[in-house]
Design a protein around this motif. Structure first.
Motif, PDB file in Angstrom:
ATOM      1  N   SER A  11       0.821  -1.208   0.000  1.00  0.00           N
ATOM      2  CA  SER A  11       0.000   0.000   0.000  1.00  0.00           C
ATOM      3  C   SER A  11       0.859   1.264   0.000  1.00  0.00           C
ATOM      4  N   GLU A  12       2.029   1.187   0.611  1.00  0.00           N
ATOM      5  CA  GLU A  12       2.945   2.325   0.559  1.00  0.00           C
ATOM      6  C   GLU A  12       3.407   2.562  -0.877  1.00  0.00           C
ATOM      7  N   LYS A  13       3.684   1.453  -1.590  1.00  0.00           N
ATOM      8  CA  LYS A  13       4.043   1.582  -3.001  1.00  0.00           C
ATOM      9  C   LYS A  13       2.869   2.140  -3.805  1.00  0.00           C
ATOM     10  N   MET A  14       1.671   1.682  -3.475  1.00  0.00           N
ATOM     11  CA  MET A  14       0.483   2.186  -4.153  1.00  0.00           C
ATOM     12  C   MET A  14       0.382   3.705  -4.007  1.00  0.00           C
ATOM     13  N   GLY A  15       0.581   4.203  -2.790  1.00  0.00           N
ATOM     14  CA  GLY A  15       0.537   5.640  -2.551  1.00  0.00           C
ATOM     15  C   GLY A  15       1.577   6.395  -3.353  1.00  0.00           C
ATOM     16  N   ARG A  16       2.757   5.799  -3.477  1.00  0.00           N
ATOM     17  CA  ARG A  16       3.832   6.446  -4.245  1.00  0.00           C
ATOM     18  C   ARG A  16       3.420   6.646  -5.707  1.00  0.00           C
ATOM     19  N   TYR A  17       2.833   5.605  -6.307  1.00  0.00           N
ATOM     20  CA  TYR A  17       2.464   5.715  -7.709  1.00  0.00           C
ATOM     21  C   TYR A  17       1.163   6.485  -7.906  1.00  0.00           C
ATOM     22  N   LEU A  18       0.289   6.472  -6.901  1.00  0.00           N
ATOM     23  CA  LEU A  18      -0.904   7.314  -6.990  1.00  0.00           C
ATOM     24  C   LEU A  18      -0.545   8.798  -6.918  1.00  0.00           C
ATOM     25  N   SER A  19       0.611   9.119  -6.340  1.00  0.00           N
ATOM     26  CA  SER A  19       1.039  10.517  -6.299  1.00  0.00           C
ATOM     27  C   SER A  19       1.223  11.070  -7.708  1.00  0.00           C
TER      28      SER A  19
END
Length: 410
Positions: free
Chosen positions: A327-335
């Motif tokens: 989910s941390e990776k998800m947040g990075r790419y959603l940025s």
């Protein structure tokens, strides 16, 4: 009497006949879009006399399109009657088809479910047998609902992958070059059918009946077995030129040489998705990490739902760790999405949204770290409020929206 009859009714070619038909439709449109109204309110808004509107409303009452809600209680003097659309004059069928189950619901004109079934067992396969089974399950549901099929305005079926909603083709499941899938299913069901991408339908359901509170520019993230986004701009679904917008999970931005299910290497889904989480869990077990989840000999039955349940219900350390990192990776790419679209609202939906803070907190932390400060300051982050019903509700809303468009353009 169904609203389909009002849409299809033939009118005479005289000017008076056309005007009368348009007035009746205008009354129905007004009551559909903004709710109850009195004769005086309808006359003022439609610029028609009270006697003319009264005659039209009386016809609609007799035909079953409109109901009398009774007198207004807080009015001084002679109390006028309040009129509303008859909730039983039209129904909308929404179907969400997943990999191993399907959900189906039937809503009336007031967006109330008269029947709904979530998680019915169904294995989605790209075969004629699977398609026929799907149609049989839908027909059985309609029969069990006890609603006359003639009263169902239409159905919307959500499928994953590339969907051409305008032409009625699915290019991932049940594709035929000869006929649109919508025609094939419509012949089986006996009602009009529309296809929609599952994530777009979820986004629209959330916009119409979910967590969206007036925001007009919304990004919805379907964080499940795969990853897709639904885009709403100025209150409308964004399809893109060919209708395939939102394939976020198939962005080839990772240098990992992992083959994605779409056939390309390094897609976002290869590290951030339900199926990648399953692979990560298996690798972690091979490396000697411990978990409360016990795999069978070949571990082929493991699903991402099991790992999500392990984090949520068992508080399994390995499950929580893997979900948090992903989910941390998800947040990075959603940025990246935030920096490009600068939306009012970012909604996290799909299976992983059921984890609440286990998913949202890592995403929120990464968004603050990687997106532009001014962009991040203006966007809201929320979890879907519709959960597993989002797709079914969205599908019903799509059918209703199409009906309203037909009324407006008629």
């Amino acid at each position: 009497m169904s609203l389909k009859d009002l849409l299809d009714v033939s009118i005479d070619n005289s000017l008076s006949g056309q005007k009368w038909h348009m007035l009746r439709q205008s009354i129905v449109k007004r009551l559909l879009s903004t709710g109850n109204a009195t004769i005086a309110e309808l006359g003022s808004e439609l610029q028609s006399s009270v006697p003319t509107v009264t005659k039209a409303v009386n016809e609609l009452l007799v035909e079953g399109y409109v109901v009398d809600m009774g007198k207004i209680t807080n009015s001084s003097g002679r109390r006028p009657s309040l009129y509303s659309i008859n909730p039983t004059c039209a129904y909308f069928l929404g179907i969400e088809v997943g990999r191993s189950s399907m959900s189906i619901g039937l809503q009336n004109i007031k967006n109330e479910f008269v029947s709904i079934e979530l998680g019915t067992s169904f294995v989605l396969e790209n075969t004629q047998e699977s398609l026929l089974e799907l149609c049989n399950l839908i027909n059985s549901f309609i029969e069990d609902s006890l609603v006359d099929k003639k009263m169902i305005v239409g159905a919307c079926i959500n499928l994953s992958g590339r969907i051409n909603s305008m032409e009625g083709f699915s290019y991932n499941f049940f594709f035929s070059e000869n006929r649109p899938l919508t025609e094939i299913i419509s012949d089986q069901l006996g009602i009009p059918v529309r296809l929609e991408n599952d994530t777009r339908a979820m986004a629209f359901g959330e916009y119409r009946e979910g967590v969206v509170d007036g925001e007009q520019n919304v990004i919805y993230v379907n964080y499940s077995w795969g990853v897709g986004i639904g885009i709403i701009t100025d209150g409308k679904l964004y399809y893109g030129k060919s209708g395939y917008s939102g394939e976020f999970g198939h962005s080839t931005i990772l240098d990992n040489d992992i083959l994605c299910q779409c056939g390309k290497l390094g897609c976002l889904e290869t590290e951030i998705s339900g199926w990648s989480l399953v692979n990560q869990f298996k690798e972690a077990i091979k490396e000697g990490k411990q978990s409360k989840i016990v795999l069978d000999e070949n571990s082929t039955s493991l699903q991402h739902h099991t790992i999500i349940a392990g984090a949520l219900n068992l508080e399994d350390n390995l499950c929580v760790e893997l979900v948090s990192k992903q989910s941390e990776k998800m947040g990075r790419y959603l940025s990246i999405i935030l920096n490009i679209f600068n939306p009012d609202l970012l909604v996290i939906g799909g299976d992983f949204s059921l984890l609440g803070d286990y998913t949202l907190l890592p995403i929120q932390s990464a968004l603050k770290k990687y997106s532009l400060g001014l962009v991040n300051r203006d966007v809201k982050l929320k979890k879907s409020s519709l959960g597993r019903r989002a797709g079914v509700i969205g599908a019903c809303c799509v059918v209703k929206e199409k009906m309203l468009s037909s009324l407006i353009n008629n």
